[in-house]
Design a protein around this motif. Structure first.
Motif, PDB file in Angstrom:
ATOM      1  N   SER A  27       0.832  -1.204   0.000  1.00  0.00           N
ATOM      2  CA  SER A  27       0.000   0.000   0.000  1.00  0.00           C
ATOM      3  C   SER A  27       0.868   1.256   0.000  1.00  0.00           C
ATOM      4  N   GLU A  28       2.001   1.213   0.708  1.00  0.00           N
ATOM      5  CA  GLU A  28       2.868   2.406   0.818  1.00  0.00           C
ATOM      6  C   GLU A  28       3.397   2.856  -0.545  1.00  0.00           C
ATOM      7  N   GLN A  29       3.361   1.968  -1.531  1.00  0.00           N
ATOM      8  CA  GLN A  29       3.882   2.343  -2.853  1.00  0.00           C
ATOM      9  C   GLN A  29       2.882   3.185  -3.643  1.00  0.00           C
ATOM     10  N   LEU A  30       1.651   3.254  -3.149  1.00  0.00           N
ATOM     11  CA  LEU A  30       0.606   3.929  -3.917  1.00  0.00           C
ATOM     12  C   LEU A  30       0.130   5.177  -3.184  1.00  0.00           C
ATOM     13  N   SER A  31      -0.351   6.149  -3.959  1.00  0.00           N
ATOM     14  CA  SER A  31      -0.842   7.371  -3.327  1.00  0.00           C
ATOM     15  C   SER A  31      -2.162   7.087  -2.615  1.00  0.00           C
ATOM     16  N   ALA A  32      -2.478   7.948  -1.643  1.00  0.00           N
ATOM     17  CA  ALA A  32      -3.706   7.759  -0.858  1.00  0.00           C
ATOM     18  C   ALA A  32      -4.941   7.791  -1.764  1.00  0.00           C
TER      19      ALA A  32
ATOM     20  N   THR B 106      -5.116   7.008  -4.964  1.00  0.00           N
ATOM     21  CA  THR B 106      -5.169   5.772  -5.754  1.00  0.00           C
ATOM     22  C   THR B 106      -5.689   4.622  -4.907  1.00  0.00           C
ATOM     23  N   LEU B 107      -5.175   4.521  -3.679  1.00  0.00           N
ATOM     24  CA  LEU B 107      -5.636   3.447  -2.795  1.00  0.00           C
ATOM     25  C   LEU B 107      -7.130   3.521  -2.574  1.00  0.00           C
ATOM     26  N   GLU B 108      -7.610   4.741  -2.395  1.00  0.00           N
ATOM     27  CA  GLU B 108      -9.044   4.901  -2.149  1.00  0.00           C
ATOM     28  C   GLU B 108      -9.853   4.470  -3.375  1.00  0.00           C
ATOM     29  N   LEU B 109      -9.412   4.879  -4.536  1.00  0.00           N
ATOM     30  CA  LEU B 109     -10.149   4.523  -5.766  1.00  0.00           C
ATOM     31  C   LEU B 109     -10.083   3.023  -6.045  1.00  0.00           C
ATOM     32  N   LEU B 110      -8.921   2.424  -5.807  1.00  0.00           N
ATOM     33  CA  LEU B 110      -8.774   0.984  -6.084  1.00  0.00           C
ATOM     34  C   LEU B 110      -9.641   0.145  -5.153  1.00  0.00           C
ATOM     35  N   GLY B 111      -9.962   0.698  -3.994  1.00  0.00           N
ATOM     36  CA  GLY B 111     -10.797  -0.010  -3.019  1.00  0.00           C
ATOM     37  C   GLY B 111     -12.287   0.096  -3.317  1.00  0.00           C
ATOM     38  N   ARG B 112     -12.629   0.819  -4.356  1.00  0.00           N
ATOM     39  CA  ARG B 112     -14.048   0.949  -4.722  1.00  0.00           C
ATOM     40  C   ARG B 112     -14.373   0.127  -5.960  1.00  0.00           C
ATOM     41  N   ARG B 113     -15.653  -0.154  -6.129  1.00  0.00           N
ATOM     42  CA  ARG B 113     -16.061  -0.993  -7.270  1.00  0.00           C
ATOM     43  C   ARG B 113     -16.140  -0.156  -8.542  1.00  0.00           C
ATOM     44  N   TYR B 114     -14.955   0.233  -8.997  1.00  0.00           N
ATOM     45  CA  TYR B 114     -14.852   1.116 -10.152  1.00  0.00           C
ATOM     46  C   TYR B 114     -14.212   0.431 -11.356  1.00  0.00           C
ATOM     47  N   PHE B 115     -14.085  -0.911 -11.311  1.00  0.00           N
ATOM     48  CA  PHE B 115     -13.294  -1.580 -12.345  1.00  0.00           C
ATOM     49  C   PHE B 115     -14.003  -2.825 -12.876  1.00  0.00           C
ATOM     50  N   LEU B 116     -13.760  -3.108 -14.140  1.00  0.00           N
ATOM     51  CA  LEU B 116     -14.340  -4.304 -14.757  1.00  0.00           C
ATOM     52  C   LEU B 116     -13.213  -5.259 -15.135  1.00  0.00           C
ATOM     53  N   ILE B 117     -13.366  -6.524 -14.759  1.00  0.00           N
ATOM     54  CA  ILE B 117     -12.371  -7.535 -15.149  1.00  0.00           C
ATOM     55  C   ILE B 117     -13.089  -8.596 -15.971  1.00  0.00           C
ATOM     56  N   ARG B 118     -12.677  -8.724 -17.200  1.00  0.00           N
ATOM     57  CA  ARG B 118     -13.304  -9.682 -18.110  1.00  0.00           C
ATOM     58  C   ARG B 118     -12.620 -11.046 -17.951  1.00  0.00           C
TER      59      ARG B 118
ATOM     60  N   LEU C 275     -10.139  -3.465  -6.856  1.00  0.00           N
ATOM     61  CA  LEU C 275      -8.912  -4.190  -7.226  1.00  0.00           C
ATOM     62  C   LEU C 275      -7.989  -4.445  -6.049  1.00  0.00           C
ATOM     63  N   LEU C 276      -8.081  -3.572  -5.049  1.00  0.00           N
ATOM     64  CA  LEU C 276      -7.183  -3.701  -3.906  1.00  0.00           C
ATOM     65  C   LEU C 276      -7.991  -3.318  -2.680  1.00  0.00           C
ATOM     66  N   GLY C 277      -7.987  -4.172  -1.693  1.00  0.00           N
ATOM     67  CA  GLY C 277      -8.776  -3.832  -0.513  1.00  0.00           C
ATOM     68  C   GLY C 277      -8.775  -4.979   0.462  1.00  0.00           C
ATOM     69  N   GLU C 278      -9.835  -5.074   1.220  1.00  0.00           N
ATOM     70  CA  GLU C 278      -9.928  -6.109   2.244  1.00  0.00           C
ATOM     71  C   GLU C 278     -11.097  -7.027   1.951  1.00  0.00           C
ATOM     72  N   GLU C 279     -10.907  -8.312   2.211  1.00  0.00           N
ATOM     73  CA  GLU C 279     -11.989  -9.274   2.085  1.00  0.00           C
ATOM     74  C   GLU C 279     -11.826 -10.211   3.260  1.00  0.00           C
ATOM     75  N   ALA C 280     -12.847 -10.349   4.077  1.00  0.00           N
ATOM     76  CA  ALA C 280     -12.785 -11.212   5.254  1.00  0.00           C
ATOM     77  C   ALA C 280     -11.530 -10.930   6.086  1.00  0.00           C
ATOM     78  N   GLY C 281     -11.204  -9.649   6.232  1.00  0.00           N
ATOM     79  CA  GLY C 281     -10.101  -9.262   7.103  1.00  0.00           C
ATOM     80  C   GLY C 281      -8.719  -9.390   6.488  1.00  0.00           C
ATOM     81  N   ALA C 282      -8.638  -9.933   5.274  1.00  0.00           N
ATOM     82  CA  ALA C 282      -7.312 -10.076   4.661  1.00  0.00           C
ATOM     83  C   ALA C 282      -7.202  -9.127   3.476  1.00  0.00           C
ATOM     84  N   ARG C 283      -5.986  -8.641   3.223  1.00  0.00           N
ATOM     85  CA  ARG C 283      -5.776  -7.758   2.091  1.00  0.00           C
ATOM     86  C   ARG C 283      -5.906  -8.549   0.793  1.00  0.00           C
ATOM     87  N   VAL C 284      -6.583  -7.976  -0.170  1.00  0.00           N
ATOM     88  CA  VAL C 284      -6.793  -8.685  -1.431  1.00  0.00           C
ATOM     89  C   VAL C 284      -6.319  -7.835  -2.600  1.00  0.00           C
ATOM     90  N   LEU C 285      -5.639  -8.470  -3.498  1.00  0.00           N
ATOM     91  CA  LEU C 285      -5.211  -7.850  -4.742  1.00  0.00           C
ATOM     92  C   LEU C 285      -5.866  -8.665  -5.852  1.00  0.00           C
TER      93      LEU C 285
END
Ligand SMILES: O=C(O)CCC(=O)C(=O)O
Ligand SMILES: [Fe+2]
Length: 332
Positions: free
Chosen positions: A189-194, A196-208, A226-236
């Motif tokens: 997470s430290e490699q990304l701007s705040a 970006t982290l916030e946007l990646l944690g939202r449902r703003y992306f489509l994966i085909r 794309l990046l966030g938490e699921e069941a308490g664990a970090r998910v990419l």
């Protein structure tokens, strides 16, 4: 072919098998192979689990402990012996690859996998087989799926599009190839701007779904984070070639670009050799493969592959529906 130790050692736990351990695993795998059927139910899973309980203690201890360490990108068991002559030529297509000569190795992979999780298959992939095959196919040299060769297989979360995707991807290398390293990468997470982290944690992306799945259309694809938490664990969760931002969301495209750059920068190689069994943590790391030259003469690279989830007994929070052994349909 020399060993490649260019990977970050703290991210990959490695166990070198002793010769008596190889003998024990191989003996157990050979027994299981007598009733191996292949397909979506290759063996009664109880039989595999019970047989795995009898594997050498050091192997069980290593796989159990390292599959609980969620800072790892992968765990690697090296030194299984693959009898090249008995294995026969590498087939040119996965359809011919579930053959009697390779069944013992499929069983060895299932045995070790039982110490990491539970196998699942996809109705839409390789005829719903549980143990699938990764080998170069004629006509797929430049494709975006695992039967490619000449073109790099872009890094991805395995089946990133789906909430039912694996927690670990197991790969057993029967035959390696010069140049064909598996790639791995991750991001902190430290490699990304705040922002970006916030946007990646939202449902703003489509994966085909990638082309390995025989999807009829993309109508089941819903926006995901794309990046966030699921069941308490970090998910990419991302596929370099199949992810795009939702139209009209300010900053989503830039956030995706920043994540892609960070993952590109972090890529390193893990060169799998004959007898290596690797379990990639599909929640922490993305993986792909360097390009290589296929020969189509029976000596090509050949991996057996399984998808594993940590638990089929319960539904994880954040994921809908009970988990099943064969995943049906394409939905995000
Ligand atoms: O061939 C490899 O090393 C990796 C291929 C891959 O991404 C996969 O089988 O899921
Ligand atoms: Fe993959």
């Amino acid at each position: 072919m020399g060993r490649n130790f260019s990977y970050p050692c703290e991210k990959i736990a490695v166990l070198g098998l002793l010769s008596e351990e190889v003998r024990e695993i191989h003996e157990t795998a050979r027994n299981l192979a007598l009733s191996y059927k292949g397909g979506g139910e290759p063996l009664p899973s109880t039989e595999v689990v019970l047989a795995a309980h009898g594997l050498p203690r050091r192997v069980r201890e290593f796989l159990y402990e390292s599959s609980l360490r969620d800072s790892l990108h992968a765990v690697l068991v090296r030194g299984y012996h693959v009898e090249q002559g008995a294995l026969g030529p590498t087939p040119e297509h996965w359809r011919q690859a579930e053959n009697p000569a390779s069944a013992t190795y499929s069983c060895a992979l299932l045995l070790l996998s039982a110490l990491v999780g539970e196998v699942i298959g996809w109705e839409s992939q390789q005829d719903a087989r549980i143990v699938t095959d990764v080998l170069p196919s004629r006509g797929s040299e430049h494709s975006l799926v695992s039967s490619s060769s000449v073109a790099e297989l872009g890094w991805h979360t395995e089946d990133a599009f789906s909430q039912h995707r694996a927690d670990h991807v197991g790969l057993m290398c029967l035959r390696g190839a010069e140049g064909a390293a598996t790639t791995l990468s991750s991001v902190r997470s430290e490699q990304l701007s705040a922002r970006t982290l916030e946007l990646l944690g939202r449902r703003y992306f489509l994966i085909r779904p990638d082309d390995a799945h025989t999807a009829e259309d993309d109508s089941g694809i819903r926006p995901v984070a794309l990046l966030g938490e699921e069941a308490g664990a970090r998910v990419l969760r991302i596929d370099r070639d199949f992810t795009r931002p939702l139209a009209g969301v300010e900053g989503a495209a830039e956030a995706l670009d920043e994540l892609v750059r960070a993952l590109d920068d972090g890529v390193y190689d893990l060169r799998l050799e004959s007898g290596d069994v690797c379990f990639i943590d599909n929640r922490n790391a993305v993986h792909g493969r360097r390009p290589f030259k296929p020969r189509f003469d029976g000596s090509d690279r050949w991996l057996k592959r399984v998808n594993l989830v940590t638990d089929l007994r319960r539904t994880r929070s954040g994921r809908s529906g009970p988990r099943s052994r064969i995943i049906k349909g394409i939905e995000s």
